[in-house]
Structures are given as structure tokens and as C-alpha cells.
Design an enzyme around this catalytic site. Sequence first.
Site, PDB file in Angstrom:
ATOM      1  N   CYS A   1      -1.936  -4.219   8.434  1.00 10.70           N
ATOM      2  CA  CYS A   1      -1.521  -2.814   8.693  1.00 10.70           C
ATOM      3  C   CYS A   1      -0.807  -3.015  10.201  1.00 10.70           C
ATOM      4  CB  CYS A   1      -2.660  -1.863   8.864  1.00 10.70           C
ATOM      5  SG  CYS A   1      -3.735  -1.983   7.615  1.00 10.70           S
TER       6      CYS A   1
ATOM      7  N   CYS B   1       0.807  -1.326   0.057  1.00  9.45           N
ATOM      8  CA  CYS B   1      -0.066   0.078   0.080  1.00  9.45           C
ATOM      9  C   CYS B   1       0.896   1.293  -0.039  1.00  9.45           C
ATOM     10  CB  CYS B   1      -0.842  -0.045   1.131  1.00  9.45           C
ATOM     11  SG  CYS B   1       0.077   0.025   2.842  1.00  9.45           S
TER      12      CYS B   1
HETATM   13 FE1  FES Z   1      -1.449   0.497   4.371  1.00 10.66          FE
HETATM   14 FE2  FES Z   1      -3.247  -0.024   6.224  1.00 10.66          FE
HETATM   15  S1  FES Z   1      -3.545  -0.054   4.028  1.00 10.66           S
HETATM   16  S2  FES Z   1      -0.934   0.074   6.386  1.00 10.66           S
END
Ligand code: FES
Length: 127
Positions: free
Chosen positions: A102, A33
Site C-alpha cells: 500500500c 486491489c
Molecule cells: Fe489496496 Fe492497501 S489494499 S492500497
Amino acid sequence: MYNDNVIEHFLNPRNAGYIPDPDGIGLQGDPSCGDYLRIYIKVKKNRIADIKFEIYGCPAAIATSSALTELAKGKTIEEALKITDADIITFLGGIPDPKVHCSNLGAGALQLAIQDYQDRIAFKNNK
Ligand code: FES
């Protein structure tokens, strides 16, 4: 989607910020992400005397980082190294499955900060 505890840590993160003269720094990113977390630690008498974090990340990453700092503060180095993603999630009372990754940022960044601290000590001792 998030429980009240997670939302509370997201809205009022504990120990957000940085330590100007840290004993160790750990930076962990999530390639999936692009989010990242930087942890600063201050160590006194083998304990995490202070810990702060800076983050670029989603609400779950902010909440889990905040939870991590609460879990780690006051712990010995050995105890802090044992903190897992699961401990962070349990502390928060659970996070939604798609957000479990995360919490990896917190445990990983803390381990890297402790490694940095130990490397600095080894460097000083070898001077
Ligand atoms: Fe990237 Fe949560 S979506 S750390």
C-alpha cells in the site's frame, strides 16, 4: 494489526484534499486491489511548498499517503524524488507485511506529480 501511529494518520490524515491550481498532479493505482491515489503539488523556489492527496483506498493506503505528504512538504524536488516506500514505512514505525504494498502508491504518485511538474516547465520553456 496497525501501530498507534498508523491508526492516528488513518483517523486524522494530514494534507487530505486537493489543490485547485496545482503545479503537478500524479495518479497511481494498485492493480492488485483497485485502490488509487492522486497527489497534487505546489512548487515554490524548487521546493514542495504544498502537497495534498485524494485517495480511494484501505486504511494503510490512507495512513501512508498522509505520511508521504508530511515527508515531502518543504523538501527540494531532488530530495522529494528520493523518498521511498521504505522511508514512508519507517516514518510510520512499520506497517504489517501484507500491507507493505500500500505504501507503493505514495512514493509512485509523488514521483508522477513531480514528473508532471517538470513536463509543464519544459512545455512552457519550449513555447
Ligand atoms: Fe489496496 Fe492497501 S489494499 S492500497
